[in-house]
Design a protein around this motif. Structure first.
Motif: not given
Length: 68
Positions: A53-68
């Protein structure tokens, strides 16, 4: 596979610091830093919603997968 919380880009785009975002979403800067630096084991949906809400984005904009 791990889920990474990557808010640095969105913070930069909004010209917002960690302390300001933490204040806006109602958590401590230390807890937000734990998320930001990848040391968190979990994130509450309410916290994720507040960040988006505060960054005016969607969860996919700040969450990502890592292969680690």
């Amino acid at each position: 596979m791990a889920i990474i919380v990557d808010i640095d880009v969105m913070l930069a785009k909004r010209k917002m610091g960690v302390g300001e975002l933490a204040n806006l979403i109602g958590i401590t800067p230390a807890n937000l830093s734990v998320l930001k630096n990848g040391r968190a084991k979990a994130i509450r949906f309410s916290t994720l919603e507040a960040i988006c809400r505060e960054l005016q984005c969607q969860p996919g904009d700040i969450l990502r997968f890592s292969e680690d």
